[in-house]
Design an enzyme around this catalytic site. Structure first.
Site, PDB file in Angstrom:
ATOM      1  N   HIS A   3      51.128  31.137  42.890  1.00 60.54           N
ATOM      2  CA  HIS A   3      50.928  32.478  43.451  1.00 60.54           C
ATOM      3  C   HIS A   3      51.318  32.567  44.921  1.00 60.54           C
ATOM      4  O   HIS A   3      51.539  33.652  45.435  1.00 60.54           O
ATOM      5  CB  HIS A   3      49.473  32.909  43.284  1.00 60.54           C
ATOM      6  N   GLU A 107      43.466  29.504  30.666  1.00 65.52           N
ATOM      7  CA  GLU A 107      43.118  30.745  31.360  1.00 65.52           C
ATOM      8  C   GLU A 107      43.425  32.033  30.612  1.00 65.52           C
ATOM      9  O   GLU A 107      43.620  33.073  31.232  1.00 65.52           O
ATOM     10  CB  GLU A 107      43.816  30.773  32.725  1.00 65.52           C
ATOM     11  N   ASP A 133      42.621  35.130  35.153  1.00 66.38           N
ATOM     12  CA  ASP A 133      43.523  35.407  34.035  1.00 66.38           C
ATOM     13  C   ASP A 133      42.748  35.576  32.732  1.00 66.38           C
ATOM     14  O   ASP A 133      43.156  36.344  31.858  1.00 66.38           O
ATOM     15  CB  ASP A 133      44.562  34.291  33.910  1.00 66.38           C
TER      16      ASP A 133
END
Length: 247
Positions: A3, A107, A133
């Site tokens: 990310h 996730e 997530d």
């Protein structure tokens, strides 16, 4: 690297800084592929994290990305990469796989249903829970603290922990790791049996400090214009995170 804005060059800078203080480094890949794993491992981190692992088969593939043939598919350039001291570490091939921490992120809702089998895949050292997530996959993107999300997470945690206990004699079963959240503190994670906890995030620490600085400045002005602070997320007593993380 998943990310954040950084890639391989930025990761190398971080690894150098951490090495200077004797701090182990774990690189999280942007995606679980052999190419990304090869690039990351050649830098010489002590651990590697694969995102979005959704089945035992994908976990097995992730492990294979970390091992040289014939035990895996990792591309071989061990004599010229940072991980081996650019070839100076003559024993690198003998210890690199045993000393590497392999983490798989589970996730999403479908993956959670298979977590018990993912956690006992040979070579997987640690299962990293992904609460954000998971909440998104369940339809609660804006509410990761929702009761249904928490229940799903608790069930998965127990399965990983029970698998670890059941396989300890055979040196099998993954450890449990997770991210602390505003609604789920590091202390709470520890109390539930987590072996590894990711605490504060640097970006959030910086943001909090900046917002607090703005608050102090606004208070120091003492304008007293009668305007309402009810809708101001930086106002005293109002935390934007509280609105986001509330159930």
């Amino acid at each position: 690297m998943e990310h954040g804005y950084g890639g391989i060059p930025e990761a190398l800078t971080c690894l150098r800084s951490l090495a200077a203080t004797g701090t182990p480094a774990i690189l999280r890949l942007p995606e679980s592929t052999a190419a990304w794993a090869k690039k990351a491992l050649d830098l010489g981190p002590q651990g590697i994290m694969f995102p979005m692992i959704e089945s035992p088969k994908e976990a097995q593939k992730a492990v294979s990305f970390c091992r040289y043939p014939l035990n895996g598919v990792r591309g071989a350039a061990h004599s010229i990469v940072r991980a081996s001291g650019y070839g100076i570490d003559a024993g690198y091939l003998g210890h690199c796989e045993d000393e590497l921490l392999i983490m798989c992120q589970v996730e999403c809702e479908d993956a959670i249903e298979k977590i018990e089998k993912i956690a006992v895949v040979e070579g997987v050292d640690c299962i990293q829970m992904g609460p954000l997530d998971l909440s998104a996959s369940m339809g609660y993107l804006w509410d990761p603290g929702n009761k249904k999300v928490r229940e799903k997470l608790r069930k998965a945690e127990k399965q990983v922990l029970e698998g670890k206990i059941g396989n300890e004699k055979n040196n099998g079963g993954a450890y449990l790791a997770g991210f602390a959240m505003p609604h789920d503190s590091p202390e709470e994670l520890k109390s539930r049996g987590y072996h590894m906890v990711s605490g504060a995030v640097d970006i959030l620490l910086f943001r909090k400090a900046a917002v607090e600085d703005v608050k102090k400045f606004k208070l120091s002005l003492e304008i007293g214009d009668g305007s309402s602070d009810d809708d101001d997320p930086t106002a005293e007593g109002v935390d934007a995170d509280d609105k986001y993380w509330s159930e």
